[in-house]
Design an enzyme around this catalytic site. Sequence first.
Site, PDB file in Angstrom:
ATOM      1  CG  ASP A 120      -2.059   0.934   0.923  1.00  0.00           C
ATOM      2  OD1 ASP A 120      -2.837   0.613   0.018  1.00  0.00           O
ATOM      3  OD2 ASP A 120      -2.109   2.002   1.545  1.00  0.00           O
ATOM      4  CD  GLU A 159     -17.289  15.057 -31.178  1.00  0.00           C
ATOM      5  OE1 GLU A 159     -18.422  15.373 -30.862  1.00  0.00           O
ATOM      6  OE2 GLU A 159     -16.940  13.898 -31.437  1.00  0.00           O
ATOM      7  CE  LYS A 216     -11.995  16.031 -22.896  1.00  0.00           C
ATOM      8  NZ  LYS A 216     -12.131  16.770 -21.647  1.00  0.00           N
ATOM      9  CG  ASP A 250     -14.176  22.829 -19.202  1.00  0.00           C
ATOM     10  OD1 ASP A 250     -14.366  21.751 -18.604  1.00  0.00           O
ATOM     11  OD2 ASP A 250     -13.459  23.733 -18.760  1.00  0.00           O
ATOM     12  CE1 TYR A 260     -19.692  13.082 -25.152  1.00  0.00           C
ATOM     13  CE2 TYR A 260     -20.134  15.432 -25.216  1.00  0.00           C
ATOM     14  CZ  TYR A 260     -19.780  14.292 -24.511  1.00  0.00           C
ATOM     15  OH  TYR A 260     -19.535  14.374 -23.173  1.00  0.00           O
ATOM     16  CE  LYS A 303      -7.727  17.615 -21.805  1.00  0.00           C
ATOM     17  NZ  LYS A 303      -7.226  17.920 -20.515  1.00  0.00           N
ATOM     18  CB  CYS A 315       3.654  25.694  13.327  1.00  0.00           C
ATOM     19  SG  CYS A 315       1.893  25.678  12.940  1.00  0.00           S
ATOM     20  CB  CYS A 355       0.487  25.854  17.196  1.00  0.00           C
ATOM     21  SG  CYS A 355       1.711  24.697  16.567  1.00  0.00           S
ATOM     22  CB  CYS A 402       3.188  22.157  12.391  1.00  0.00           C
ATOM     23  SG  CYS A 402       2.610  22.277  14.083  1.00  0.00           S
ATOM     24  CB  CYS A 433      -0.893  22.478  15.799  1.00  0.00           C
ATOM     25  SG  CYS A 433      -1.088  23.640  14.433  1.00  0.00           S
TER      26      CYS A 433
HETATM   27  S1  IVH Z   1     -16.576  11.402 -26.037  1.00  0.00           S
HETATM   28  C1  IVH Z   1     -16.384   7.211 -25.141  1.00  0.00           C
HETATM   29  N1  IVH Z   1     -16.819  13.810 -26.993  1.00  0.00           N
HETATM   30  O1  IVH Z   1     -14.870  14.662 -21.956  1.00  0.00           O
HETATM   31  C2  IVH Z   1     -16.183   8.615 -25.340  1.00  0.00           C
HETATM   32  N2  IVH Z   1     -16.427  13.568 -24.671  1.00  0.00           N
HETATM   33  O2  IVH Z   1     -12.813  12.670 -21.101  1.00  0.00           O
HETATM   34  C3  IVH Z   1     -16.694   9.431 -24.238  1.00  0.00           C
HETATM   35  N3  IVH Z   1     -16.404  15.669 -23.434  1.00  0.00           N
HETATM   36  O3  IVH Z   1     -16.660  12.709 -19.726  1.00  0.00           O
HETATM   37  C4  IVH Z   1     -16.575  10.848 -24.378  1.00  0.00           C
HETATM   38  N4  IVH Z   1     -16.790  16.994 -25.150  1.00  0.00           N
HETATM   39  O4  IVH Z   1     -17.640  14.931 -20.346  1.00  0.00           O
HETATM   40  C5  IVH Z   1     -16.607  13.074 -25.909  1.00  0.00           C
HETATM   41  N5  IVH Z   1     -17.121  15.906 -27.952  1.00  0.00           N
HETATM   42  C6  IVH Z   1     -16.906  15.154 -26.884  1.00  0.00           C
HETATM   43  C7  IVH Z   1     -16.752  15.723 -25.609  1.00  0.00           C
HETATM   44  C8  IVH Z   1     -16.497  14.890 -24.527  1.00  0.00           C
HETATM   45  C9  IVH Z   1     -16.587  16.936 -23.845  1.00  0.00           C
HETATM   46  C10 IVH Z   1     -16.114  15.274 -22.051  1.00  0.00           C
HETATM   47  C11 IVH Z   1     -17.092  14.305 -21.463  1.00  0.00           C
HETATM   48  C12 IVH Z   1     -16.314  13.127 -21.010  1.00  0.00           C
HETATM   49  C13 IVH Z   1     -14.934  13.635 -21.015  1.00  0.00           C
HETATM   50  C14 IVH Z   1     -14.073  12.499 -21.465  1.00  0.00           C
END
Ligand code: IVH
Length: 708
Positions: A43, A126, A128, A130, A237, A325, A419, A422, A442, A448
């Site tokens: 662990d 496409e 991603k 947020d 998506y 990303k 610290c 304390c 500390c 503390c």
């Molecule tokens: S596909 C099996 N497409 O990213 C594929 N995810 O890291 C599952 N997300 O939890 C996700 N835009 O919340 C996909 N165009 C997009 C997305 C997308 C945002 C998010 C989604 C997912 C996370 C995956």
Amino acid sequence: MSRTKPVAELTREEAAEELNALAQEIAVHDAAYYQEDAPRISDGDYDALRQRNGDIEARFPDLIRDDSPSERVGAAPVQGFAKVTHSVPMLSLGNAFDAEDIDDFILRVRKFLTLGEGQELLLTSEPKIDGLSASLRYENGVLVRGATRGDGRVGENITENLKTVSGIPHTLPEGAPEVAEVRGEVYMSAEDFDALNERQKSSGKAEFANPRNAAAGSLRQLDATITATRPLRFFAYAWGEMSDLPAQTQSGMVGLFAAWGFAVNPEFRVCSGAQELLAHWQDIEARRALLGYDVDGMVYKVDALDYQNRLGFVSRAPRWAIAHKFPAEQATTVLQDIDIQVGRTGALTPVAKLQEVTVGGVRVSNATLHNADEIARKDIRIGDTVVVQRAGDVIPQIVRVVDDARPTGTVPFAFPEMCPACGSPTTRDLREDGETDVVLRCTGGLACEAQARERLKHFVSRQALDIEGLGNKQIDDYWAAGLVRGPDDIFTLRARYTDDPPDFWRYTSGARDKIGTLKDSVVKLFDAIDQRRDIALDRFIFALGIRHVGETTARILARHFKTLAAFQEGGAALAPEGGETREALENIDGIGRTLVDALQQFFAVDENRAMLEALVAAGVAPSPLAESENSGALSGKTIVFTGTLETVSRAEAKARAEMLGARVAGSVSAKTDIVVAGPGAGSKRKKAEELGLTILDEQAWLELAEKS
Ligand code: IVH
């Protein structure tokens, strides 16, 4: 890979590579532990892996992976909404950061599928988004259930809230599959976010930090009429369960979603290779601020669904998709001060107090500085102009000092030797590798105040006692009012304060006969506390906040000791060196010396033993763990593939076996259960024959896998 290099010296590339390796490695250990009930490492080693993962992420927040082990902690559903077990798990994505990663991804996919040079591989691309992912289940064309992702396996039922989101139809047209689960992202546009915050401000309510938080807060309202007032949107998506698949490609499915009435992303494209994907990435990155909603990268998916199917998953991410990303967003501001916070184990953590600045649309006024060495290494001084960066929801970081902007008269930051809470002296731990740790601690222990208060916060936290209505803020307030000093005090609140409550707990206006008695919310809090007298032993042990005892170790300890009484007895019997109890513990798979030392130190403190007794006296009675179940027909079997496979790649065969719960080994031994031997198999086959093991040809293996 060597893990000895200090995190502070890692290059970006090394960090990304190591995070990838750590995510995979930790997932393997999690599976070994949770599914096979057979941990493969101690662990201490496990916790060290997680610690390293966390340290690297703290330095490179934009490299945090969606499948990061740290992202899994605390993602479990909260109380208030009913839990929903997803019939098909909701997955996360692996990350890519540059062109090379994308080439590797495509190469991996092509190799797995054994595609020849002339065979085309189409990929979708496409943004991603947020936001927060959600799963919508339609039965006979009617939306019957909407759920959050939760930890991917179990989410929350938020059907009524999701019905208020624009872009989500309540019914599907005729011809849609009988059961259809459509998945996508709930988000808030930048414009709607600004307007909402404006409204919050003018009505005296707290503003949201960013659109994602605003969307999350809006979606998780217990009262759906509040959600309805929040401008939430959706992009479809992906999908979960489908009683029949109405298309053969990812793009075909998304096209259908649009035809069914879902909003889909207008930037969706089908690309034929790395070059086209990268061009699309660059195009969106350049227009990022103009899209009107937050995106943190692009997602690429193999278009053909039969390929997706064959590619399958590794741990929790599909092999057929990847997130590419965008770089973390940065801004420049002034460092006004450095605060030193004291954590529950006494660690002194410096926090940068910044002149407020907007980084990628989010207002930032605090940033983490990690430890004294980091401040010294970057020579960060109060008054400096600094570059701040943030990625996703993580705490912002200070990347560097803008040297040219340093005002005259600044001095190097002197980290306190005592610290700040304390006044006790601080020390640095001696690590197992003989080096001294970078973190100052500390030595005040429970004397503390800061440590004692942080320990209480840990005790009631989500993964620990998880008491509704008792969070960090309440602990601070109740501490200040002198109501609680230790965990046992929580369980005596009702007895101590029902007759003579502090003023802020008194009912003051409304029903006359209740004036002066306890507020309803306080009665509710007391009830919630009472419920936690019956708590699983592993959670209870975790809640104690003993150093090095994370959730996993707590579970091992709970399994070993079975009852709290045995845990108390065993702990008290621990000697600094040797002794029967120590030996018995150190022999447990998953428990190391450091941990036993930490346990011994915990039990050596009189106040800790007294606290446990007081908890028992207050009626806290932790219950033993339930045994975990096994899954998969080939579960636990060890398989070796040898020779040439003719219909699938080695990677695909291995993936299939692992999906069925088997372990794939490289060499044959008496522990091997099945050997799959293709043409050209040599010594391994021979050895298997000598050992009298089950030997299958490719065809027989495929049939067995099919049946399992
Ligand atoms: S596909 C099996 N497409 O990213 C594929 N995810 O890291 C599952 N997300 O939890 C996700 N835009 O919340 C996909 N165009 C997009 C997305 C997308 C945002 C998010 C989604 C997912 C996370 C995956």
